[in-house]
Structure formats: structure tokens, C-alpha cells
Motif scaffolding. Structure first.
Motif, PDB file in Angstrom:
ATOM      1  N   ASP A  85       0.901  -1.074   0.059  1.00 20.52           N
ATOM      2  CA  ASP A  85      -0.006  -0.055   0.088  1.00 20.52           C
ATOM      3  C   ASP A  85       0.683   1.127   0.023  1.00 20.52           C
ATOM      4  OD1 ASP A  85      -2.307  -1.508   0.083  1.00 20.52           O
ATOM      5  OD2 ASP A  85      -2.213  -1.492   2.349  1.00 20.52           O
ATOM      6  N   GLY A  86       0.622   2.186  -0.716  1.00 21.14           N
ATOM      7  CA  GLY A  86       1.249   3.613  -0.663  1.00 21.14           C
ATOM      8  C   GLY A  86       0.562   4.772  -1.252  1.00 21.14           C
ATOM      9  N   ILE A  87       1.211   5.817  -1.749  1.00 20.20           N
ATOM     10  CA  ILE A  87       0.699   6.938  -2.311  1.00 20.20           C
ATOM     11  C   ILE A  87       1.584   6.900  -3.582  1.00 20.20           C
ATOM     12  CG2 ILE A  87       0.331   9.446  -2.176  1.00 20.20           C
ATOM     13  CD1 ILE A  87       0.449   9.233   0.934  1.00 20.20           C
ATOM     14  N   HIS A  88       0.763   7.043  -4.552  1.00 13.57           N
ATOM     15  CA  HIS A  88       1.221   6.967  -6.039  1.00 13.57           C
ATOM     16  C   HIS A  88       2.318   8.350  -6.037  1.00 13.57           C
ATOM     17  CE1 HIS A  88       1.699   7.015 -10.234  1.00 13.57           C
ATOM     18  NE2 HIS A  88       1.275   6.004 -10.150  1.00 13.57           N
ATOM     19  N   TYR A  89       3.531   8.140  -6.443  1.00  8.49           N
ATOM     20  CA  TYR A  89       4.289   9.183  -6.187  1.00  8.49           C
ATOM     21  C   TYR A  89       3.995  10.405  -7.544  1.00  8.49           C
ATOM     22  CZ  TYR A  89       6.064   7.344 -10.995  1.00  8.49           C
ATOM     23  OH  TYR A  89       6.181   7.218 -12.269  1.00  8.49           O
ATOM     24  N   ALA A  90       3.276  10.030  -8.357  1.00  7.49           N
ATOM     25  CA  ALA A  90       2.868  10.933  -9.512  1.00  7.49           C
ATOM     26  C   ALA A  90       1.442  11.436  -9.213  1.00  7.49           C
ATOM     27  CB  ALA A  90       2.913  10.326 -10.708  1.00  7.49           C
ATOM     28  N   THR A  91       0.415  10.800  -9.046  1.00  3.88           N
ATOM     29  CA  THR A  91      -0.999  10.863  -8.790  1.00  3.88           C
ATOM     30  C   THR A  91      -1.246  11.530  -7.207  1.00  3.88           C
ATOM     31  OG1 THR A  91      -1.834   8.820  -8.238  1.00  3.88           O
ATOM     32  CG2 THR A  91      -1.470   9.520 -10.584  1.00  3.88           C
ATOM     33  N   GLY A  92      -0.509  11.254  -6.508  1.00  2.00           N
ATOM     34  CA  GLY A  92      -0.790  11.406  -5.005  1.00  2.00           C
ATOM     35  C   GLY A  92      -2.123  10.765  -4.507  1.00  2.00           C
ATOM     36  N   GLU A  93      -2.302   9.709  -5.095  1.00  5.75           N
ATOM     37  CA  GLU A  93      -3.888   8.752  -4.828  1.00  5.75           C
ATOM     38  C   GLU A  93      -3.082   7.621  -4.157  1.00  5.75           C
ATOM     39  OE1 GLU A  93      -6.015   8.778  -8.321  1.00  5.75           O
ATOM     40  OE2 GLU A  93      -6.360  10.942  -8.062  1.00  5.75           O
ATOM     41  N   GLY A  94      -4.267   7.127  -3.197  1.00  2.00           N
ATOM     42  CA  GLY A  94      -3.933   5.861  -2.356  1.00  2.00           C
ATOM     43  C   GLY A  94      -3.878   4.740  -3.519  1.00  2.00           C
ATOM     44  N   LEU A  95      -3.079   3.751  -3.296  1.00  2.00           N
ATOM     45  CA  LEU A  95      -3.021   2.659  -4.297  1.00  2.00           C
ATOM     46  C   LEU A  95      -2.440   1.411  -3.557  1.00  2.00           C
ATOM     47  CD1 LEU A  95      -1.315   2.611  -7.565  1.00  2.00           C
ATOM     48  CD2 LEU A  95       0.297   2.916  -5.769  1.00  2.00           C
ATOM     49  N   ARG A  96      -2.925   0.049  -4.148  1.00  2.00           N
ATOM     50  CA  ARG A  96      -2.428  -1.157  -3.647  1.00  2.00           C
ATOM     51  C   ARG A  96      -1.924  -1.913  -4.594  1.00  2.00           C
ATOM     52  NH1 ARG A  96      -6.917  -3.427   0.443  1.00  2.00           N
ATOM     53  NH2 ARG A  96      -5.410  -2.014   1.830  1.00  2.00           N
ATOM     54  N   LEU A  97      -0.780  -2.327  -4.560  1.00  2.00           N
ATOM     55  CA  LEU A  97       0.032  -2.957  -5.719  1.00  2.00           C
ATOM     56  C   LEU A  97      -0.200  -4.515  -5.182  1.00  2.00           C
ATOM     57  CD1 LEU A  97       3.322  -1.525  -6.440  1.00  2.00           C
ATOM     58  CD2 LEU A  97       1.185  -1.038  -7.697  1.00  2.00           C
ATOM     59  N   HIS A  98      -0.667  -5.574  -5.840  1.00  2.00           N
ATOM     60  CA  HIS A  98      -0.617  -6.797  -5.729  1.00  2.00           C
ATOM     61  C   HIS A  98       0.762  -7.403  -6.536  1.00  2.00           C
ATOM     62  CE1 HIS A  98      -4.705  -7.231  -3.688  1.00  2.00           C
ATOM     63  NE2 HIS A  98      -4.680  -6.112  -4.834  1.00  2.00           N
TER      64      HIS A  98
ATOM     65  N   SER B  66      -6.944   0.929  -6.675  1.00  2.00           N
ATOM     66  CA  SER B  66      -7.314   2.357  -6.232  1.00  2.00           C
ATOM     67  C   SER B  66      -7.774   2.293  -4.819  1.00  2.00           C
ATOM     68  CB  SER B  66      -8.387   3.279  -7.004  1.00  2.00           C
ATOM     69  OG  SER B  66      -7.620   4.104  -7.645  1.00  2.00           O
ATOM     70  N   VAL B  67      -7.249   2.737  -3.807  1.00  2.00           N
ATOM     71  CA  VAL B  67      -7.824   2.512  -2.521  1.00  2.00           C
ATOM     72  C   VAL B  67      -7.586   4.043  -1.790  1.00  2.00           C
ATOM     73  CG1 VAL B  67      -7.552   0.347  -2.004  1.00  2.00           C
ATOM     74  CG2 VAL B  67      -5.818   1.901  -1.620  1.00  2.00           C
ATOM     75  N   GLU B  68      -8.449   4.277  -0.661  1.00  2.00           N
ATOM     76  CA  GLU B  68      -8.268   5.526   0.065  1.00  2.00           C
ATOM     77  C   GLU B  68      -6.930   5.651   0.948  1.00  2.00           C
ATOM     78  OE1 GLU B  68     -11.217   8.363   2.732  1.00  2.00           O
ATOM     79  OE2 GLU B  68     -12.016   7.037   1.587  1.00  2.00           O
ATOM     80  N   SER B  69      -6.124   6.418   0.908  1.00  4.89           N
ATOM     81  CA  SER B  69      -4.954   6.331   1.482  1.00  4.89           C
ATOM     82  C   SER B  69      -5.099   6.723   2.834  1.00  4.89           C
ATOM     83  CB  SER B  69      -3.976   7.438   1.026  1.00  4.89           C
ATOM     84  OG  SER B  69      -4.337   8.725   1.006  1.00  4.89           O
ATOM     85  N   LYS B  70      -4.401   6.151   3.857  1.00  5.47           N
ATOM     86  CA  LYS B  70      -4.082   6.611   5.249  1.00  5.47           C
ATOM     87  C   LYS B  70      -2.916   7.560   5.488  1.00  5.47           C
ATOM     88  CE  LYS B  70      -6.117   2.658   6.947  1.00  5.47           C
ATOM     89  NZ  LYS B  70      -5.810   1.211   6.408  1.00  5.47           N
ATOM     90  N   PRO B  71      -3.057   8.693   6.244  1.00  6.92           N
ATOM     91  CA  PRO B  71      -1.988   9.526   6.613  1.00  6.92           C
ATOM     92  C   PRO B  71      -0.658   9.047   6.918  1.00  6.92           C
ATOM     93  CG  PRO B  71      -3.896  10.024   7.805  1.00  6.92           C
ATOM     94  CD  PRO B  71      -4.287   8.570   7.419  1.00  6.92           C
ATOM     95  N   SER B  72      -0.495   7.873   7.291  1.00  8.47           N
ATOM     96  CA  SER B  72       0.606   7.115   7.815  1.00  8.47           C
ATOM     97  C   SER B  72       1.302   6.413   6.638  1.00  8.47           C
ATOM     98  CB  SER B  72       0.489   6.061   9.047  1.00  8.47           C
ATOM     99  OG  SER B  72      -0.471   5.125   8.239  1.00  8.47           O
ATOM    100  N   TRP B  73       0.805   6.561   5.529  1.00  9.01           N
ATOM    101  CA  TRP B  73       1.221   5.860   4.245  1.00  9.01           C
ATOM    102  C   TRP B  73       2.527   6.526   3.607  1.00  9.01           C
ATOM    103  CZ3 TRP B  73      -3.081   3.404   0.977  1.00  9.01           C
ATOM    104  CH2 TRP B  73      -3.709   2.319   1.369  1.00  9.01           C
ATOM    105  N   PRO B  74       3.458   5.710   3.095  1.00 11.76           N
ATOM    106  CA  PRO B  74       4.589   6.225   2.611  1.00 11.76           C
ATOM    107  C   PRO B  74       4.208   6.404   1.027  1.00 11.76           C
ATOM    108  CG  PRO B  74       4.866   3.952   2.557  1.00 11.76           C
ATOM    109  CD  PRO B  74       3.517   4.247   3.519  1.00 11.76           C
TER     110      PRO B  74
END
Ligand SMILES: [Zn+2]
Length: 385
Positions: free
Chosen positions: A4-17, A28-36
Motif C-alpha cells: 500500500d502507498g501513495i502514488h508518487y505521481a498522482t498522489g492517490e492511494g494505491l494497493r499493488l498486488h 485504487s484505495v483510500e490512503s491513510k495519513p501514515s502511508w509512505p
């Protein structure tokens, strides 16, 4: 593996499998403040050594190659180009052959090596442009010699840095480019006409533009303006806070455009060593200063190489050149991969899972990003926890 993390280009939450070494799915997921942040890992096309070990070592072994290449996992490096600097034919041949052997025998090394960079020995012999390359080994371009190295490397040489002021350099550059190797201009005292002739012959890159140069030069024209203005050249820049002032980084990035810039560390085996004067096989007489700069021994003006890893360039690029995080990642990962023909990782299904997770620092400080995790070919190779 799920990241899980914040996409470096879009700034949106994302989950990679991640499965079988590749990105198998993206949600596409809702990001949490603690995410890198999450991004492709760094590809550093100029690495001379690391942690007390240089590639220019007459006794280089497969194990020593591993000792340089693997510890860079902690810096978010997913691939790099071992870089050989000016020396005798025999020493460079031995080093190149040993790097090839390490790639053949050790899959851990193989997947981290994006190609070999040969920097020299066909460089300027003038003080300043020559930097720390030993004068006695500087020589004119020699196709037979270069071919022997390319053979010893198993065709892994991807970049040759040379100074284009030698006679007969134009046909040499054509031959090297035709053989599939990137010719990069560096450590040069060339006239603007010589730079132009080299680019016409196929040179497509400038090695650490603004470094490996005279302390004082004619204001214009000169070899820096000429390379800066030529859109056929991608410039590599050392953005460690020591090699180029912030105003120069900004001017170069704006002048070239971010899409024609890459960052390199140019890191040497003296990275992280205590202050003092050292006699090294790779660099000769050099000194590590109290502020971490690495200079040619006995003076304070000419840097001999770098001591900081590539990840320090990311926050510096944002601070110095006002680029976006997206542009900084392009310069440290995607563009360098493209230049050396290494498979490019994008955050897309099907790409090799060479990805990092990191936190940005407070940009008002001069702190670097913090690498939280490094994943190479789907395997977690570094974790901060
Ligand atoms: Zn150099």
C-alpha cells in the motif's frame, strides 16, 4: 505480496498486488495519513563503489562485486551500472571480466546490474576536466581496446564516457554508437565545435554536467553551454548538495528540461569513510573533508567523486529545481533505465516489481527521503522495520 502507498505521481492511494516478480494487479484505495509514497526504485548509472570497496580494484573478486551491489538496497537502488574509471588496460579488463562473472554466477547481482559504465580512459589530461582520473593512464580512444573490454563484459558495457577532443574521435564515436553503446561526453576540455561534432556522430549524453570541468573557463562560448543547449544530449547530474550549487541545478534542469536530465550518485568506495587523506587504487590521492566532500588530495576545489547515495537527490531536486516528485522519480528511475536499455518499471500491471516505499522529509530542512522498503523482482530486500 501486497504493498500500500501513495502514488508518487498522482498522489492517490494505491494497493499493488505482486506475484511472480511482477506487478499483477493495482487497486485504487483510500490512503491513510501514515502511508509512505510508492514508486519505481532508483536506477543509478554511475556507481564506482560502496562501503569501502571500489570496482577499480586489481584484486576485485565476485564476492567483492556482491559487497558493493547488494548494500545499496537500503538506499532504494533497484539497479545500477558498476562504473570503471581510468586505469591500465589490464586492471580495467580484470574488473570488467569479474563484474561479468559475478552477473553470470550470482542471480542476486545479475538482477541489480543494469549495465557497465566505462568512464575513461579516453578523457582530457588537463587538470580540472581530468578530475581524479590518473594522468598517466589517460590515452586516446582505441577501438581494439574497447572491443576487448566489451567482449570481457559479455556485451554488458552500456555507457562509455569520453572527451571528444581527440583526433579520429568522430569515427570512433560512430563505431561505438553503432555497436549499441551510449557515448557520453565528460571530463572534457573540448571546444564547442568538437562537442557538436561528437553529438553529430551519435553522442547522446553528458556525464555529470558541470563537474569534471575547469575551475575557471571562458564565460561563453564554452563546453558547458554547448552541451546544455543541445537537445540531443541527456545530462546526468550529481545532486548531492556538494557537486553543484542549487542555482546551477535549477538552471541546468530548466535549460535542459526535466525529461532530458537524469541523476547519478557517482558514489565511490570512500562513501561514509571518516575524514582524512587516502591513497586509493581507484582514485589515487584523495581526501575526505569534515563536511563529507571527497576531493583530490592537497586542495579544496576539485571534487574527486561523491560519498552520498542517489536517494539524496530526490528531495534536493524538489528544493533546488522546484520539480515535482513525479519529475524527480523520472530522473532517478525511469529515464536512466531507458538510456541503458534496462526494463523500465512503471506502476503498471506486468512491469517487474522493482518498487520502493519512502517518506518525504520536511523540505525546509536539507534531510533526504527515508527509504522504508525496497522490493526487487517481487522480493523484499530491505525493510526499515
Ligand atoms: Zn567522473
Amino acid at each position: 505480496m501486497i504493498l500500500d502507498g501513495i502514488h508518487y505521481a498522482t498522489g492517490e492511494g494505491l494497493r499493488l498486488h505482486i506475484r511472480d516478480g511482477r506487478i499483477a494487479g493495482i487497486e485504487s484505495v483510500e490512503s491513510k495519513p501514515s502511508w509512505p509514497y510508492i514508486a519505481p526504485g532508483f536506477v543509478d548509472v554511475q556507481v564506482n563503489g560502496y562501503g569501502g570497496q571500489d570496482f577499480n580494484d586489481p584484486e576485485l573478486t565476485v564476492e567483492k562485486v556482491r559487497q558493493v551491489v547488494l548494500p545499496m538496497d537500503r538506499d532504494g537502488v533497484t539497479a545500477s551500472c558498476p562504473t570503471l574509471t581510468t586505469h591500465s588496460f589490464e586492471l580495467m579488463h580484470h574488473a570488467i571480466e569479474t563484474i561479468a562473472q559475478a552477473c553470470d554466477e550470482d542471480p542476486e547481482v545479475a538482477r541489480r546490474v543494469a549495465g557497465v559504465h566505462v568512464e575513461g580512459p579516453y578523457l582530457s589530461e588537463e587538470d580540472g576536466p581530468r578530475g581524479a582520473h590518473p594522468r598517466k593512464h589517460i590515452r586516446a580512444p582505441d577501438w581494439d581496446e574497447f572491443q576487448k573490454w566489451q567482449e570481457a563484459s559479455g556485451s554488458r558495457i552500456a555507457i562509455l564516457t569520453l572527451a571528444p577532443e581527440y583526433d579520429e574521435v568522430v569515427p570512433f564515436i560512430r563505431q561505438v554508437v553503432d555497436s549499441g553503446v551510449v557515448v557520453s561526453i565528460g571530463h572534457t576540455a573540448a571546444s564547442p565545435d568538437q562537442v557538436k561534432a561528437a553529438v553529430d556522430a551519435g553522442a547522446s549524453m553528458s556525464t555529470h554536467l558541470g563537474n569534471g570541468a575547469h575551475g575557471e573557463i571562458r564565460r561563453h562560448p564554452n563546453y558547458i553551454w554547448e552541451q546544455l543547449a543541445d537537445d540531443r544530449l541527456v545530462a546526468s547530474l550529481i545532486v548531492d548538495g556538494h557537486h553543484l550549487p542549487a542555482s546551477v541545478v535549477k538552471s541546468f534542469v530548466r535549460g535542459k528540461h526535466p525529461s532530458r536530465c537524469v541523476v547519478v550518485s557517482d558514489i565511490t568506495g570512500l562513501g561514509g569513510m571518516p575524514p582524512g587523506r587516502y591513497q586509493t587504487q581507484a582514485l589515487g590521492d584523495v581526501e575526505v573533508l569534515d563536511d563529507g566532500r571527497l576531493v583530490v588530495g592537497g586542495q579544496r576545489q576539485f571534487l574527486a567523486g561523491a560519498a552520498l547515495p542517489i536517494h539524496v537527490a530526490i528531495a534536493n531536486l524538489i528544493r533546488f529545481a522546484a520539480v515535482s516528485l513525479d519529475e524527480a522519480i523520472q530522473m532517478a528511475s525511469i529515464r536512466p533505465s531507458e538510456i541503458v536499455g534496462f526494463p523500465v518499471t512503471r506502476l503498471e500491471v506486468g512491469c517487474t516489481a522493482n518498487v520502493i516505499r519512502f517518506d518525504l522529509p520536511d523540505l525546509a530542512t536539507n534531510e533526504p527521503i527515508t527509504i522504508r522498503e525496497n522490493v526487487i523482482a517481487g522480493e523484499r530486500v530491505y525493510s526499515q522495520e
